[in-house]
Design a protein around this motif. Structure first.
Motif, mmCIF file in Angstrom:
data_model
loop_
_atom_site.group_PDB
_atom_site.id
_atom_site.type_symbol
_atom_site.label_atom_id
_atom_site.label_comp_id
_atom_site.label_asym_id
_atom_site.label_seq_id
_atom_site.Cartn_x
_atom_site.Cartn_y
_atom_site.Cartn_z
ATOM 1 N N MET A 1 0.848 -1.180 0.000
ATOM 2 C CA MET A 1 0.000 0.000 0.000
ATOM 3 C C MET A 1 0.891 1.240 0.000
ATOM 4 N N ASP A 2 0.630 2.175 -0.916
ATOM 5 C CA ASP A 2 1.424 3.395 -0.984
ATOM 6 C C ASP A 2 1.023 4.361 0.138
ATOM 7 N N ASP A 3 1.739 5.482 0.236
ATOM 8 C CA ASP A 3 1.476 6.462 1.301
ATOM 9 C C ASP A 3 0.049 6.997 1.248
ATOM 10 N N LYS A 4 -0.410 7.322 0.043
ATOM 11 C CA LYS A 4 -1.769 7.852 -0.102
ATOM 12 C C LYS A 4 -2.786 6.816 0.354
ATOM 13 N N GLY A 5 -2.597 5.561 -0.043
ATOM 14 C CA GLY A 5 -3.494 4.477 0.370
ATOM 15 C C GLY A 5 -3.492 4.285 1.873
ATOM 16 N N ALA A 6 -2.308 4.376 2.469
ATOM 17 C CA ALA A 6 -2.199 4.228 3.927
ATOM 18 C C ALA A 6 -2.895 5.384 4.640
ATOM 19 N N GLN A 7 -2.738 6.580 4.111
ATOM 20 C CA GLN A 7 -3.401 7.742 4.719
ATOM 21 C C GLN A 7 -4.913 7.627 4.608
ATOM 22 N N LEU A 8 -5.395 7.172 3.460
ATOM 23 C CA LEU A 8 -6.834 6.981 3.291
ATOM 24 C C LEU A 8 -7.351 5.916 4.257
ATOM 25 N N ARG A 9 -6.620 4.815 4.389
ATOM 26 C CA ARG A 9 -7.030 3.732 5.290
ATOM 27 C C ARG A 9 -7.074 4.234 6.734
ATOM 28 N N GLU A 10 -6.065 5.029 7.131
ATOM 29 C CA GLU A 10 -6.038 5.590 8.486
ATOM 30 C C GLU A 10 -7.224 6.523 8.711
ATOM 31 N N GLY A 11 -7.530 7.345 7.721
ATOM 32 C CA GLY A 11 -8.680 8.242 7.823
ATOM 33 C C GLY A 11 -9.980 7.474 7.945
ATOM 34 N N ALA A 12 -10.091 6.404 7.163
ATOM 35 C CA ALA A 12 -11.285 5.560 7.221
ATOM 36 C C ALA A 12 -11.430 4.929 8.600
ATOM 37 N N GLU A 13 -10.334 4.445 9.152
ATOM 38 C CA GLU A 13 -10.387 3.804 10.469
ATOM 39 C C GLU A 13 -10.709 4.812 11.569
ATOM 40 N N ARG A 14 -10.201 6.035 11.443
ATOM 41 C CA ARG A 14 -10.536 7.074 12.438
ATOM 42 C C ARG A 14 -12.031 7.400 12.400
ATOM 43 N N LEU A 15 -12.578 7.553 11.187
ATOM 44 C CA LEU A 15 -14.001 7.836 11.065
ATOM 45 C C LEU A 15 -14.824 6.648 11.569
ATOM 46 N N ALA A 16 -14.386 5.433 11.262
ATOM 47 C CA ALA A 16 -15.101 4.243 11.745
ATOM 48 C C ALA A 16 -15.127 4.220 13.268
ATOM 49 N N LEU A 17 -14.025 4.595 13.888
ATOM 50 C CA LEU A 17 -13.976 4.644 15.353
ATOM 51 C C LEU A 17 -14.966 5.684 15.888
ATOM 52 N N THR A 18 -15.021 6.838 15.251
ATOM 53 C CA THR A 18 -15.971 7.878 15.663
ATOM 54 C C THR A 18 -17.409 7.383 15.531
ATOM 55 N N LEU A 19 -17.707 6.726 14.420
ATOM 56 C CA LEU A 19 -19.057 6.187 14.212
ATOM 57 C C LEU A 19 -19.386 5.111 15.239
ATOM 58 N N THR A 44 -15.951 -5.487 -4.123
ATOM 59 C CA THR A 44 -16.688 -6.722 -3.866
ATOM 60 C C THR A 44 -16.568 -7.063 -2.387
ATOM 61 N N ALA A 45 -17.367 -8.029 -1.975
ATOM 62 C CA ALA A 45 -17.266 -8.500 -0.596
ATOM 63 C C ALA A 45 -15.855 -9.033 -0.335
ATOM 64 N N ALA A 46 -15.291 -9.719 -1.326
ATOM 65 C CA ALA A 46 -13.930 -10.250 -1.177
ATOM 66 C C ALA A 46 -12.917 -9.110 -1.016
ATOM 67 N N ASP A 47 -13.098 -8.024 -1.766
ATOM 68 C CA ASP A 47 -12.220 -6.852 -1.617
ATOM 69 C C ASP A 47 -12.298 -6.310 -0.189
ATOM 70 N N LEU A 48 -13.516 -6.200 0.322
ATOM 71 C CA LEU A 48 -13.713 -5.676 1.671
ATOM 72 C C LEU A 48 -13.109 -6.603 2.714
ATOM 73 N N CYS A 49 -13.289 -7.909 2.529
ATOM 74 C CA CYS A 49 -12.695 -8.890 3.447
ATOM 75 C C CYS A 49 -11.182 -8.730 3.488
ATOM 76 N N GLU A 50 -10.586 -8.621 2.313
ATOM 77 C CA GLU A 50 -9.130 -8.503 2.231
ATOM 78 C C GLU A 50 -8.639 -7.190 2.844
ATOM 79 N N GLU A 51 -9.287 -6.102 2.491
ATOM 80 C CA GLU A 51 -8.847 -4.795 2.985
ATOM 81 C C GLU A 51 -8.998 -4.678 4.501
ATOM 82 N N LEU A 52 -10.116 -5.176 5.025
ATOM 83 C CA LEU A 52 -10.423 -4.995 6.441
ATOM 84 C C LEU A 52 -9.997 -6.177 7.314
#
Length: 157
Positions: A1-19, A44-52
């Motif tokens: 995962m590149d820097d931009k991807g890592a930053q997006l993933r971190e942002g997603a996880e922060r928002l998920a924690l807030t929710l 796809t569901a498989a994409d989500l499984c892999e990412e998360l």
């Protein structure tokens, strides 16, 4: 995962924690934010499984909760047998619009209480304020959503 991807993933996880802290189930919040922050049009569901790093059952449960809210949608993918999901356009306005059902229920509950207690009773006065508040919110929320959509669609931000 590149820097931009890592930053997006971190942002997603922060928002998920807030929710999650606001009452949403953790996996549901993570699936929603993964789709929101994804650089892909669909996942796809498989994409989500892999990412998360979660099970397909967890993804399935989250999707079943998110689709009725209007936040995500299942979309066709030509040439693919798998279901594809995406974060919906205008999802936030749809979510807030769905709140009108709650506002309506609260207004109706107050009306029933006023009918039973009488408007001039102690409970009736409190319920009258409640009914007035939720009536106001219903009117204003619909108007605000319409105003936002018009401005957004016109490119005025």
């Amino acid at each position: 995962m590149d820097d931009k991807g890592a930053q997006l993933r971190e942002g997603a996880e922060r928002l998920a924690l807030t929710l999650t802290e606001s009452g949403m189930q953790r996996t549901t919040a993570r699936v929603m934010t993964a789709l929101l922050f994804s650089q892909q049009e669909t996942m796809t569901a498989a994409d989500l499984c892999e990412e998360l790093k979660i099970s397909s059952g967890a993804v399935s449960g989250a999707v079943k909760q998110l689709i009725p809210t209007g936040m995500i949608e299942r979309v066709p993918a030509p040439g693919s047998r798998r279901d594809h999901y995406r974060f919906r356009d205008h999802a936030w306005a749809t979510l807030m619009g769905n709140q009108n059902t709650l506002l309506d229920s609260m207004w109706n509950a107050a009306a029933e209480g006023i009918k039973a207690a009488g408007k001039e009773s102690v409970a009736g006065r409190r319920l009258d304020e409640m009914q007035d508040f939720y009536g106001f919110m219903q009117r204003e929320m619909a108007a605000l959503i319409d105003k936002w959509r018009e401005g957004y669609d016109a490119g005025m931000r």
